[in-house]
Design a protein around this motif. Structure first.
Motif, mmCIF file in Angstrom:
data_model
loop_
_atom_site.group_PDB
_atom_site.id
_atom_site.type_symbol
_atom_site.label_atom_id
_atom_site.label_comp_id
_atom_site.label_asym_id
_atom_site.label_seq_id
_atom_site.Cartn_x
_atom_site.Cartn_y
_atom_site.Cartn_z
ATOM 1 N N GLN A 1 1.317 -1.374 -0.003
ATOM 2 C CA GLN A 1 -0.219 -0.311 0.200
ATOM 3 C C GLN A 1 1.058 1.013 -0.349
ATOM 4 O O GLN A 1 0.766 2.622 -0.714
ATOM 5 C CB GLN A 1 -0.765 0.432 1.121
ATOM 6 C CG GLN A 1 -1.330 1.682 1.265
ATOM 7 C CD GLN A 1 -2.792 1.025 2.731
ATOM 8 O OE1 GLN A 1 -2.800 0.016 3.156
ATOM 9 N NE2 GLN A 1 -2.560 2.375 3.550
ATOM 10 N N ASP A 2 1.728 1.331 0.471
ATOM 11 C CA ASP A 2 3.055 2.129 0.714
ATOM 12 C C ASP A 2 3.884 2.655 -0.352
ATOM 13 O O ASP A 2 3.966 3.741 -0.471
ATOM 14 C CB ASP A 2 3.428 2.362 2.497
ATOM 15 C CG ASP A 2 3.234 2.100 3.244
ATOM 16 O OD1 ASP A 2 1.555 2.899 3.825
ATOM 17 O OD2 ASP A 2 3.542 2.740 4.289
ATOM 18 N N GLN A 3 4.245 1.792 -1.421
ATOM 19 C CA GLN A 3 5.165 2.148 -2.166
ATOM 20 C C GLN A 3 3.975 2.030 -3.399
ATOM 21 O O GLN A 3 4.446 2.064 -4.807
ATOM 22 C CB GLN A 3 5.383 1.064 -2.184
ATOM 23 C CG GLN A 3 6.855 0.496 -1.179
ATOM 24 C CD GLN A 3 7.782 1.564 -0.980
ATOM 25 O OE1 GLN A 3 8.581 2.381 -1.940
ATOM 26 N NE2 GLN A 3 8.451 2.157 -0.419
ATOM 27 N N GLN A 4 2.844 2.373 -3.449
ATOM 28 C CA GLN A 4 1.796 2.915 -4.099
ATOM 29 C C GLN A 4 2.345 4.048 -4.204
ATOM 30 O O GLN A 4 1.979 5.561 -3.602
ATOM 31 C CB GLN A 4 0.654 2.784 -3.938
ATOM 32 C CG GLN A 4 0.645 0.802 -4.978
ATOM 33 C CD GLN A 4 -0.804 0.729 -4.461
ATOM 34 O OE1 GLN A 4 -1.803 1.384 -4.106
ATOM 35 N NE2 GLN A 4 -1.556 -0.108 -4.090
ATOM 36 N N TYR A 5 3.052 4.821 -5.257
ATOM 37 C CA TYR A 5 3.007 6.515 -5.415
ATOM 38 C C TYR A 5 2.148 7.070 -5.293
ATOM 39 O O TYR A 5 0.726 6.619 -6.285
ATOM 40 C CB TYR A 5 4.063 7.266 -6.496
ATOM 41 C CG TYR A 5 3.551 6.900 -7.858
ATOM 42 C CD1 TYR A 5 3.167 7.932 -8.640
ATOM 43 C CD2 TYR A 5 3.531 6.023 -8.912
ATOM 44 C CE1 TYR A 5 3.171 8.559 -9.838
ATOM 45 C CE2 TYR A 5 3.124 6.249 -10.091
ATOM 46 C CZ TYR A 5 2.357 7.220 -10.114
ATOM 47 O OH TYR A 5 1.871 7.189 -12.186
ATOM 48 N N ASN A 6 1.567 8.139 -4.856
ATOM 49 C CA ASN A 6 0.311 9.071 -5.123
ATOM 50 C C ASN A 6 0.771 10.306 -6.325
ATOM 51 O O ASN A 6 2.088 10.970 -6.264
ATOM 52 C CB ASN A 6 0.531 9.862 -3.914
ATOM 53 C CG ASN A 6 -0.878 10.647 -3.769
ATOM 54 O OD1 ASN A 6 -1.307 11.347 -4.316
ATOM 55 N ND2 ASN A 6 -0.905 11.220 -2.389
ATOM 56 N N ALA A 7 0.181 10.125 -7.122
ATOM 57 C CA ALA A 7 0.987 11.246 -8.357
ATOM 58 C C ALA A 7 0.174 12.759 -7.648
ATOM 59 O O ALA A 7 0.651 14.089 -8.470
ATOM 60 C CB ALA A 7 -0.107 10.805 -9.637
ATOM 61 N N ARG A 8 -0.198 12.845 -6.923
ATOM 62 C CA ARG A 8 -0.848 14.769 -6.054
ATOM 63 C C ARG A 8 0.517 15.234 -5.243
ATOM 64 O O ARG A 8 0.916 16.352 -4.861
ATOM 65 C CB ARG A 8 -2.186 14.680 -5.393
ATOM 66 C CG ARG A 8 -3.525 13.702 -6.640
ATOM 67 C CD ARG A 8 -4.569 13.839 -6.056
ATOM 68 N NE ARG A 8 -4.824 13.580 -3.994
ATOM 69 C CZ ARG A 8 -4.665 12.908 -4.469
ATOM 70 N NH1 ARG A 8 -4.932 11.631 -5.295
ATOM 71 N NH2 ARG A 8 -5.297 11.574 -3.042
ATOM 72 N N GLU A 9 1.445 14.101 -4.917
ATOM 73 C CA GLU A 9 2.428 13.975 -3.966
ATOM 74 C C GLU A 9 3.877 14.656 -4.409
ATOM 75 O O GLU A 9 4.468 14.401 -5.959
ATOM 76 C CB GLU A 9 2.736 13.675 -2.415
ATOM 77 C CG GLU A 9 1.644 12.862 -2.478
ATOM 78 C CD GLU A 9 1.853 12.249 -1.495
ATOM 79 O OE1 GLU A 9 3.044 11.806 -1.355
ATOM 80 O OE2 GLU A 9 1.715 12.484 -0.408
ATOM 81 N N PHE A 10 4.806 15.236 -4.301
ATOM 82 C CA PHE A 10 5.766 15.614 -5.225
ATOM 83 C C PHE A 10 6.850 13.613 -5.280
ATOM 84 O O PHE A 10 7.355 13.428 -3.877
ATOM 85 C CB PHE A 10 6.757 16.015 -4.516
ATOM 86 C CG PHE A 10 8.214 16.583 -4.667
ATOM 87 C CD1 PHE A 10 8.662 16.832 -6.596
ATOM 88 C CD2 PHE A 10 9.597 15.718 -4.637
ATOM 89 C CE1 PHE A 10 10.062 17.152 -6.748
ATOM 90 C CE2 PHE A 10 10.850 16.107 -4.908
ATOM 91 C CZ PHE A 10 10.887 17.160 -6.028
ATOM 92 N N ASN A 11 7.530 13.372 -6.431
ATOM 93 C CA ASN A 11 7.664 12.890 -6.602
ATOM 94 C C ASN A 11 9.314 12.284 -7.034
ATOM 95 O O ASN A 11 9.184 13.144 -8.086
ATOM 96 C CB ASN A 11 7.155 10.888 -6.826
ATOM 97 C CG ASN A 11 5.584 10.429 -5.997
ATOM 98 O OD1 ASN A 11 5.321 10.435 -5.430
ATOM 99 N ND2 ASN A 11 4.762 11.715 -7.205
ATOM 100 N N VAL A 12 10.432 11.635 -7.063
ATOM 101 C CA VAL A 12 11.220 11.076 -7.689
ATOM 102 C C VAL A 12 11.878 9.991 -8.020
ATOM 103 O O VAL A 12 10.791 8.970 -7.087
ATOM 104 C CB VAL A 12 12.574 11.958 -6.406
ATOM 105 C CG1 VAL A 12 12.031 12.946 -6.102
ATOM 106 C CG2 VAL A 12 12.870 10.624 -5.083
ATOM 107 N N LEU A 13 12.480 9.689 -8.218
ATOM 108 C CA LEU A 13 13.157 8.510 -8.206
ATOM 109 C C LEU A 13 14.308 8.094 -7.468
ATOM 110 O O LEU A 13 15.422 9.077 -7.019
ATOM 111 C CB LEU A 13 13.869 7.994 -9.860
ATOM 112 C CG LEU A 13 14.077 6.626 -10.168
ATOM 113 C CD1 LEU A 13 13.068 5.316 -10.244
ATOM 114 C CD2 LEU A 13 15.473 6.611 -11.232
#
Length: 414
Positions: A243-255
């Motif tokens: 669950q936690d490792q599903q990225y949230n497109a509304r947040e700031f994400n990086v590789l």
């Protein structure tokens, strides 16, 4: 390829296809035109107990130049492990495919973004390919030891100077990944999902079983309440992890680098001991998502004990300032992340912090042992598992780190 080896036992661990590779193009990329390769001598590149998933070899070459003088050069070859269990796991997760994509496609584009912005940067050793495709998994890299790159001592941890150097480079790496998405689109599923797939549930359960850790935690002084909080965590840990490792497109994400600890960080120093350059290696488990993952991984696994908790917020601030500076340099078009949002992400990802201190840190702090391998890591009854959690150095660190995690609410992820 002409190969000389030191003894039969070492040669037995070499891939069967090794004598068939040729390195003309890799040598030409290093030296320019040359006359011929006189010899190639493979040597084991890592000692037993230091490597878990892949076979590392150092290829020592003697090359005749156009003026008929000779020059010694070397490459590092990362290959599929001869151990069938390890090879099966690596194949199932397609980790070599992922790392090849990082070295040959993604990292060059990251570096090109900075070159176009007028700030040349290098994130990793240069990668090469053998002359003919042999249908095997491998990574061929420049030998950073030739340029006097070294790891720092993983047992003592990174001091403040080295931590700041890593965070500066990590911030640049993360900023490039965010801008990469704007230029080239989202990373593929191997990075947005990675190993955290329902298809890998059984493997995740085997890798993340907490029995050996909890058995020792129960014995530690003043750890009763924390033990009670975590006692049945194996029942729900993988569910929460997926669950936690599903990225949230509304947040700031990086590789995220995904395995950002001291053995995967190489430093080059000048004659006075000052850091000249910092590079990352081992890009097999990169994961797109919150930067909280890499930050917890790096700080809690590899910072010196006196920095892990006492300087945690300072280290986060230093990373954040460098992140914003690089995002501006690369002309990131979306709203810039805020420090309070980064801290919120760190609080939301408490499980990531727990995973580091209970799964990664005990390996980092383990003295060299011949029992250190992937099979022993999975087996709760192995000598390696017993050594990991009874290690007095690890216990001493955890008596400080675990209460800190608990006081921040980072163990409340049930």
């Amino acid at each position: 390829m002409s190969a000389a080896t030191n003894g039969e036992s070492e040669a037995e661990n070499f891939p069967s296809w090794l004598p068939n590779i040729t390195l003309e193009n890799a040598v030409r990329a290093q030296l320019g035109d040359f006359e011929r390769i006189i010899s190639v001598t493979p040597k084991s590149g890592s000692s037993e107990g230091e490597n878990y998933s892949s076979l590392f070899l150092r290829l020592l070459l003697e090359v005749e130049l156009l003026d008929h003088s000779t020059k010694d050069i070397s490459f590092v070859l990362k290959a599929q492990h001869n151990n069938e269990v390890m090879a099966a796991i690596m194949g199932k997760l397609k980790l070599f495919d992922k790392e090849e994509q990082m070295y040959h496609t993604i990292l060059p584009k990251f570096e090109k973004l900075y070159e176009n912005a007028g700030k040349p940067i290098q994130f990793a050793p240069k990668a090469f390919k053998v002359d003919r495709d042999l249908g095997v998994d491998y990574i061929l890299l420049e030998d950073l030891h030739r340029k006097n790159f070294r790891n720092e001592n993983r047992l003592t941890g990174l001091d403040l100077e080295h931590m700041l150097a890593v965070l500066e480079k990590l911030a640049a790496f993360h900023a490039a990944s965010a801008c990469y998405v704007e230029h080239y689109g989202l990373f593929g599923e191997e990075f947005t999902v990675g190993v955290f797939s329902e298809n890998n549930r059984q493997l995740l359960q085997e890798f993340n079983a907490s029995g050996a850790f909890l058995t020792q935690l129960k014995k530690w002084k003043n750890a009763e309440k924390i033990y009670e909080k975590l006692a049945d965590s194996d029942d729900y840990l993988v569910d929460r992890l997926l669950q936690d490792q599903q990225y949230n497109a509304r947040e700031f994400n990086v590789l995220n680098h995904g395995d950002c600890w001291s053995n995967n960080i190489m430093f080059q120093h000048d004659a006075f001991g000052k850091i000249k350059e910092t590079l990352f290696v081992d890009f097999q488990v990169g994961k797109y998502g919150s930067p909280a993952n890499d930050l917890y991984y790096l700080i809690l696994s590899s910072a010196a004990l006196e920095l892990k908790t006492n300087k945690f917020d300072y280290l986060i601030r230093y990373y954040f300032d460098n992140l914003i500076s690089n995002l501006k340099l690369l002309e990131y078009h979306r709203p810039l992340p805020k420090l309070k949002n980064l801290h919120a992400a760190l609080f939301r990802n408490g499980l990531a912090a727990y995973m580091v201190v209970s799964k990664v840190l005990p390996v980092v702090m383990l003295d060299k042992t011949n029992n250190a391998n992937l099979e022993s890591y999975i087996n709760d009854e192995s000598k390696m598992k017993a050594a990991m959690f009874t290690n007095h150095k690890y216990v001493r660190v955890m008596t400080e780190v675990l209460p800190w995690l608990d006081n921040r609410g980072l163990l409340d992820w049930k």
